[in-house]
Design an enzyme around this catalytic site. Structure first.
Site, PDB file in Angstrom:
ATOM      1  N   ARG A  66       5.491  12.558  -2.572  1.00 24.48           N
ATOM      2  CA  ARG A  66       5.560  13.135  -1.230  1.00 24.48           C
ATOM      3  C   ARG A  66       6.683  12.439  -0.460  1.00 24.48           C
ATOM      4  NH1 ARG A  66       1.052  11.786   1.931  1.00 24.48           N
ATOM      5  NH2 ARG A  66       1.927  13.206   3.453  1.00 24.48           N
ATOM      6  N   ALA A 122       3.112  -0.834   4.775  1.00 20.78           N
ATOM      7  CA  ALA A 122       2.694  -0.861   6.181  1.00 20.78           C
ATOM      8  C   ALA A 122       2.176  -2.238   6.611  1.00 20.78           C
ATOM      9  CB  ALA A 122       1.643   0.212   6.437  1.00 20.78           C
ATOM     10  N   PRO A 169       0.786  -1.225   0.000  1.00 19.77           N
ATOM     11  CA  PRO A 169       0.000   0.000   0.000  1.00 19.77           C
ATOM     12  C   PRO A 169       0.821   1.280   0.000  1.00 19.77           C
ATOM     13  CG  PRO A 169      -0.127  -1.117   2.116  1.00 19.77           C
ATOM     14  CD  PRO A 169       0.516  -2.074   1.162  1.00 19.77           C
ATOM     15  N   ASN A 170       0.326   2.221  -0.778  1.00 19.99           N
ATOM     16  CA  ASN A 170       0.835   3.600  -0.881  1.00 19.99           C
ATOM     17  C   ASN A 170       2.151   3.714  -1.637  1.00 19.99           C
ATOM     18  OD1 ASN A 170      -1.332   4.905   0.579  1.00 19.99           O
ATOM     19  ND2 ASN A 170      -0.543   3.864   2.390  1.00 19.99           N
ATOM     20  N   GLU A 210      12.987  -9.468   1.636  1.00 22.87           N
ATOM     21  CA  GLU A 210      12.184  -8.343   2.122  1.00 22.87           C
ATOM     22  C   GLU A 210      12.936  -7.052   1.843  1.00 22.87           C
ATOM     23  OE1 GLU A 210      11.349  -8.610   6.302  1.00 22.87           O
ATOM     24  OE2 GLU A 210      10.379  -6.629   6.372  1.00 22.87           O
ATOM     25  N   ASN A 235       8.095  -5.731  -0.852  1.00 20.15           N
ATOM     26  CA  ASN A 235       7.961  -4.550  -0.004  1.00 20.15           C
ATOM     27  C   ASN A 235       6.481  -4.446   0.324  1.00 20.15           C
ATOM     28  OD1 ASN A 235       7.822  -2.137   1.319  1.00 20.15           O
ATOM     29  ND2 ASN A 235       9.006  -0.967  -0.200  1.00 20.15           N
ATOM     30  N   HIS A 283      12.840  -2.717   1.975  1.00 24.09           N
ATOM     31  CA  HIS A 283      12.244  -1.441   2.371  1.00 24.09           C
ATOM     32  C   HIS A 283      13.134  -0.312   1.896  1.00 24.09           C
ATOM     33  CE1 HIS A 283       9.273  -3.404   4.818  1.00 24.09           C
ATOM     34  NE2 HIS A 283      10.238  -4.164   5.314  1.00 24.09           N
ATOM     35  N   ARG A 307      13.216   4.206  12.637  1.00 26.31           N
ATOM     36  CA  ARG A 307      12.011   5.017  12.530  1.00 26.31           C
ATOM     37  C   ARG A 307      11.122   4.794  13.774  1.00 26.31           C
ATOM     38  NH1 ARG A 307       9.300   4.739   6.813  1.00 26.31           N
ATOM     39  NH2 ARG A 307       8.277   6.577   7.748  1.00 26.31           N
ATOM     40  N   TYR A 319      11.608   8.552   1.403  1.00 27.42           N
ATOM     41  CA  TYR A 319      11.480   7.479   0.415  1.00 27.42           C
ATOM     42  C   TYR A 319      12.197   7.751  -0.910  1.00 27.42           C
ATOM     43  CZ  TYR A 319       7.887   5.884   3.651  1.00 27.42           C
ATOM     44  OH  TYR A 319       7.225   5.459   4.774  1.00 27.42           O
TER      45      TYR A 319
HETATM   46  O1  CA2 Z   1      10.489   1.913   3.715  1.00 27.81           O
HETATM   47  C1  CA2 Z   1       9.653   1.252   3.111  1.00 27.81           C
HETATM   48  O2  CA2 Z   1       9.830   0.799   1.978  1.00 27.81           O
HETATM   49  C2  CA2 Z   1       8.277   1.009   3.750  1.00 27.81           C
HETATM   50  O3  CA2 Z   1       7.870  -0.315   3.432  1.00 27.81           O
HETATM   51  C3  CA2 Z   1       7.337   2.020   3.132  1.00 27.81           C
HETATM   52  C4  CA2 Z   1       5.944   2.008   3.748  1.00 27.81           C
HETATM   53  C5  CA2 Z   1       6.013   2.086   5.269  1.00 27.81           C
HETATM   54  O4  CA2 Z   1       4.712   1.939   5.827  1.00 27.81           O
HETATM   55  C6  CA2 Z   1       6.927   1.008   5.849  1.00 27.81           C
HETATM   56  O5  CA2 Z   1       6.989   1.173   7.254  1.00 27.81           O
HETATM   57  C7  CA2 Z   1       8.314   1.124   5.263  1.00 27.81           C
HETATM   58  C8  CA2 Z   1       5.119   3.208   3.275  1.00 27.81           C
HETATM   59  C9  CA2 Z   1       5.143   3.471   1.818  1.00 27.81           C
HETATM   60  C10 CA2 Z   1       4.376   4.737   1.565  1.00 27.81           C
HETATM   61  O6  CA2 Z   1       5.082   5.492   0.629  1.00 27.81           O
HETATM   62  C11 CA2 Z   1       4.675   6.772   0.416  1.00 27.81           C
HETATM   63  C12 CA2 Z   1       5.400   7.485  -0.509  1.00 27.81           C
HETATM   64  C13 CA2 Z   1       5.062   8.764  -0.784  1.00 27.81           C
HETATM   65  C14 CA2 Z   1       3.984   9.365  -0.137  1.00 27.81           C
HETATM   66  C15 CA2 Z   1       3.275   8.646   0.790  1.00 27.81           C
HETATM   67  C16 CA2 Z   1       3.600   7.357   1.065  1.00 27.81           C
END
Ligand code: CA2
Length: 156
Positions: A28, A87, A20-21, A108, A84, A110, A117, A33
């Site tokens: 953003r 969340a 997700p996301n 895995e 990946n 990330h 974090r 990221y």
């Molecule tokens: O660091 C990673 O790759 C995560 O898997 C990314 C997830 C986060 O919930 C994990 O804890 C770590 C979130 C990805 C959301 O990415 C966004 C990118 C731009 C704007 C909003 C969200």
């Protein structure tokens, strides 16, 4: 004659699944990221796979059930999995159970270093079924994941 490249029909397949996301990458939170989009990462993944003579199936979903279904699909279609789970990494026993039924390498990945974090990101259900984890190297983590998976599934 010795074949230096694997025949297409013999190519190994790696599923790269994104949760997700991750479709919002590049729009953003670039400080966390990175600035690359998921499409950029997909393009780079295919390029690396071409160099290694392997095939990549790259997917993203915002739905937990999709990830469970795709991990099950990978049991018959993939030689390794790069995941990946976003969340869902920190919440999903359903994804862990699906991974436990996938008895091939699981990498895995990330983008961020989840261990520096928030506390709620420091536990990963995915890690309990993963062969290894790559976290904190941004989009390059996917390249490291492909290299690791390719090594694990290489024929001798
Ligand atoms: O660091 C990673 O790759 C995560 O898997 C990314 C997830 C986060 O919930 C994990 O804890 C770590 C979130 C990805 C959301 O990415 C966004 C990118 C731009 C704007 C909003 C969200």
């Amino acid at each position: 004659m010795t074949l230096l490249q694997p025949d297409d029909a013999m190519s190994k397949t790696i599923f790269i699944l994104n949760g997700p996301n991750l479709n919002l990458l590049g729009t953003r939170e670039p400080d966390i990221y990175g600035a690359e989009t998921l499409a950029d990462i997909e393009t780079a993944s295919h390029a690396r796979a071409l160099e290694l003579g392997i095939v990549i199936e790259f997917r993203q979903t915002n739905l937990e059930g999709d990830l469970v279904n795709w991990i099950q699909e990978a049991r018959s279609k993939a030689d390794a999995l790069i995941l990946n789970a976003g969340a869902y990494t920190h919440t999903s026993i359903a994804i862990l159970d699906a991974l436990r039924a996938f008895d091939k390498p699981v990498i895995e990945v990330h983008l961020s270093n989840i261990f520096r974090r928030e506390d709620y990101r420091k536990h990963s259900y995915v890690s309990e079924a993963a062969t290894g984890i790559i976290s904190g190297f941004g989009s390059h983590g996917y390249m490291l994941g492909i290299d690791a998976a390719a090594k694990l599934i290489a024929r001798n």
